[in-house]
Motif scaffolding. Structure first.
Motif, mmCIF file in Angstrom:
data_model
loop_
_atom_site.group_PDB
_atom_site.id
_atom_site.type_symbol
_atom_site.label_atom_id
_atom_site.label_comp_id
_atom_site.label_asym_id
_atom_site.label_seq_id
_atom_site.Cartn_x
_atom_site.Cartn_y
_atom_site.Cartn_z
ATOM 1 N N ARG A 467 -20.282 19.461 9.508
ATOM 2 C CA ARG A 467 -20.267 20.851 9.995
ATOM 3 C C ARG A 467 -21.666 21.300 10.404
ATOM 4 N NH1 ARG A 467 -16.527 21.805 5.468
ATOM 5 N NH2 ARG A 467 -14.423 22.153 6.300
ATOM 6 N N SER A 470 -22.559 19.805 13.674
ATOM 7 C CA SER A 470 -21.826 20.485 14.749
ATOM 8 C C SER A 470 -22.469 21.823 15.075
ATOM 9 C CB SER A 470 -20.363 20.678 14.333
ATOM 10 O OG SER A 470 -19.650 21.386 15.321
ATOM 11 N N ASP A 471 -22.866 22.572 14.047
ATOM 12 C CA ASP A 471 -23.520 23.867 14.274
ATOM 13 C C ASP A 471 -24.795 23.704 15.100
ATOM 14 O OD1 ASP A 471 -21.553 25.110 12.802
ATOM 15 O OD2 ASP A 471 -22.733 25.234 10.953
ATOM 16 N N ASP A 476 -19.376 17.905 19.195
ATOM 17 C CA ASP A 476 -18.570 18.945 19.823
ATOM 18 C C ASP A 476 -17.396 19.305 18.912
ATOM 19 O OD1 ASP A 476 -16.150 17.305 20.460
ATOM 20 O OD2 ASP A 476 -17.538 16.249 21.795
ATOM 21 N N GLY A 477 -16.745 20.408 19.229
ATOM 22 C CA GLY A 477 -15.682 20.918 18.377
ATOM 23 C C GLY A 477 -14.526 19.951 18.200
ATOM 24 N N GLU A 481 -13.311 18.320 14.626
ATOM 25 C CA GLU A 481 -11.942 18.477 14.124
ATOM 26 C C GLU A 481 -11.316 17.121 13.824
ATOM 27 O OE1 GLU A 481 -7.677 20.399 15.581
ATOM 28 O OE2 GLU A 481 -9.528 20.918 16.631
#
Length: 552
Positions: A467, A470-471, A476-477, A481
């Protein structure tokens, strides 16, 4: 109704990622309805609850304990009677005495009901028979089961679904005592509460060996409690890693305290010196399972002006701390009359498995700033100070953060990681952790991105690391996921498989374990679960090859 209410419970707990079983108010209820994909959620839920309650009120056939007597299949009755005949003959050690056989006779109706109610009656009966065969003495555990009949279904779940746990329970039947507490299934104790329980037990110890036994009893009991909570669904698999780690960390700290106190009494100490333990792997990442060992680095510092410790039997710093490390390892891993607690893995120390167990902090800092291999740097991404001197632990973590921020040549790093992964796959271990697209791939992706970006993310959890990356724009999102979804599924299944003592495809696990796997995966059947797992593993492997490269 059970499956539907479980799905509702899962979605309630997804909202804030917390242990919660209460439906929210109207605004929150709309969110749960959306997650359930049920426009008429409120009415359907009331209908489910009313139907269950009506069935509950209709139950009027009871035995002497007030428990419902279901219709039992004739084949199950006959198979049970055949086993019971063997038990009554007293062929097992636990049934040698007339008293133990009398206790068993009074328990037979409860055993029969629990076997019949199992997801796998033949497997439950065989598991119960094996459990009795392994018991060395029968009177105490059988008396506990008679006094607390609510334990019988829990025992049958364990023997049918978790052979490894059942074997441990048979060897230490006194652990049944810890399941008797009426608060057990409703609450998970805090770290402070656990520490208080252990400290009370240690305060009663007569000597060092007695203290080690008290430490083992505490650790075994608390690990058993975590495992039974997972099996019975009162502890979410998502919280299981932290629960296992909390027990391990408390035991580690007290084991170090005991070892240091015993060592000081003989050899004195180095005033101004100190010790700290760095946890790595699943221990450092707070992702432990029932089968995890403890990955540790034992660090020390000592004043330069002192050539020897100040005790009756003085030692030089190197000898002192190496022998203290040996004493600490024995405190946790050496078998005593009460068994052992944890396997300790110290191979990640800078000197390797052939060098001394204790490492001076300056040597640790120098090694990781100049000489560490890629795989050792990857391991540092899950490093965490878990015990010992706080100032020394802070210094060690600063050195680790500095090592992780070092600039690296991305292609060389990717080649190292991919080559290491390829060597691991040659070992042909294709369980959920090591299979292509399994946990190792997910962890390697997170660790590769951490090193290549220079982002010093250490400590609890691969998920936290992903996470954070990703931040900062390194994932990428969609990729995040994919990785989080696969990680959650594999970890949830992995906790149950570790408790059972096996790593195999869900379709090859004990029949009684499969409903628990489906519950953990929120899957309708085993075929769906295996297809979902395979699809997620393919997606993770594709991400691994896109971000790091193919196997080399």
């Amino acid at each position: 109704a059970y499956e539907r209410l479980r799905r509702i419970e899962h979605r309630i707990q997804m909202v804030n990622d917390e242990q919660n079983h209460t439906l929210p108010d109207d605004a929150g209820l709309d969110r749960i309805a959306t997650m359930m994909r049920e426009p008429d959620f409120h009415a359907q839920t009331l209908e489910t609850l009313n139907a269950v309650h009506a069935i509950f009120l209709s139950l009027d056939r009871t035995d002497d304990h007030g428990a419902a007597l279901p219709d039992i299949d004739e084949d199950v009755k006959q198979a049970f009677e055949a086993k019971a005949k063997t038990w009554r003959e007293g062929k097992y050690n636990c049934l040698k005495t007339e008293r133990s056989r009398a206790l068993l006779a009074r328990l037979e109706p409860a055993f029969l009901r629990a076997v019949a109610a199992s997801a796998d009656p033949p497997g439950a009966l065989e598991g119960l028979d094996l459990f009795l065969a392994r018991l060395s003495r029968g009177i105490d555990p059988l008396r506990r089961l008679q006094h607390y009949p609510e334990l019988v279904p829990v025992l049958l779940l364990i023997v049918a679904a978790a052979p490894r746990l059942a074997e441990q329970l048979a060897a230490r039947a006194h652990l049944l005592d810890v399941l008797v507490d009426p608060q057990f299934f409703g609450t998970v104790p805090t770290r402070e509460a656990l520490e208080s329980v252990l400290d009370d037990a240690l305060a009663k110890a007569r000597d060092y060996e007695d203290a080690l036994d008290a430490l083992r009893i505490f650790g075994q009991e608390q690990r058993l409690l975590v495992e039974v909570r997972i099996l019975t669904g009162s502890l979410r698999s998502a919280d299981a890693g932290a629960a296992h780690t909390a027990v391990a960390e408390i035991c580690t700290r007290r084991a170090l305290d005991l070892a240091q106190a015993a060592f000081r009494s003989a050899h004195g100490e180095f005033p101004g010196g100190g010790v700290c333990l760095i946890g790595l792997g699943s221990f450092g990442g707070e992702e432990m399972t029932a089968a995890s060992d403890l990955d540790l680095v034992f660090l020390y510092d000592s004043p330069k002006q002192m050539a020897q410790s100040n005790g009756a039997k003085p030692l030089s710093p190197g000898h002192y701390y190496t022998r203290l490390a040996q004493r600490f390892v024995s405190a946790l891993s050496a078998p005593t009359a009460k068994g052992m607690l944890y396997q300790i893995d110290l191979r990640l120390r800078p000197s390797g498995k052939a060098g001394p167990l204790a490492t001076h902090i300056r040597a640790f800092e120098r090694y990781h700033s100049e000489s560490a291999w890629t795989w050792e740097q990857m391991a540092l991404t899950r490093a965490r100070a878990v015990a010992g001197d706080d100032a020394l632990g802070k210094r060690a973590m600063e050195a680790i953060a500095g090592a992780l921020r070092r600039p690296r040549q991305s292609d060389a790093l990717a080649n190292d990681v991919a080559s290491m992964r390829a060597r691991m796959e040659q070992q042909k271990n294709h369980d959920m952790k090591h299979a292509p697209g399994g946990l190792i791939d997910i962890e390697f992706i997170a660790q590769f991105l951490c090193l290549s970006s220079g982002v010093a993310v250490t400590g609890p959890g691969t998920r936290r690391m992903l996470r954070h990356l990703s931040d900062l724009g390194w994932l990428d999102g969609g990729a995040l996921e994919t990785l989080l979804g696969a990680h959650r599924l594999i970890r949830n299944l992995g906790h149950l498989c570790a408790i059972a003592g096996m790593e195999c495809p869900p379709s090859e696990t004990p029949v009684a374990l499969r409903p628990l796997l489906l519950r953990a995966a929120d899957a309708p059947d085993i075929a769906f679960l295996e297809a979902d797992l395979a699809a997620r593993q393919r997606d993770v492997r594709a991400l691994f090859e896109r971000l790091i490269g193919p196997r080399r």
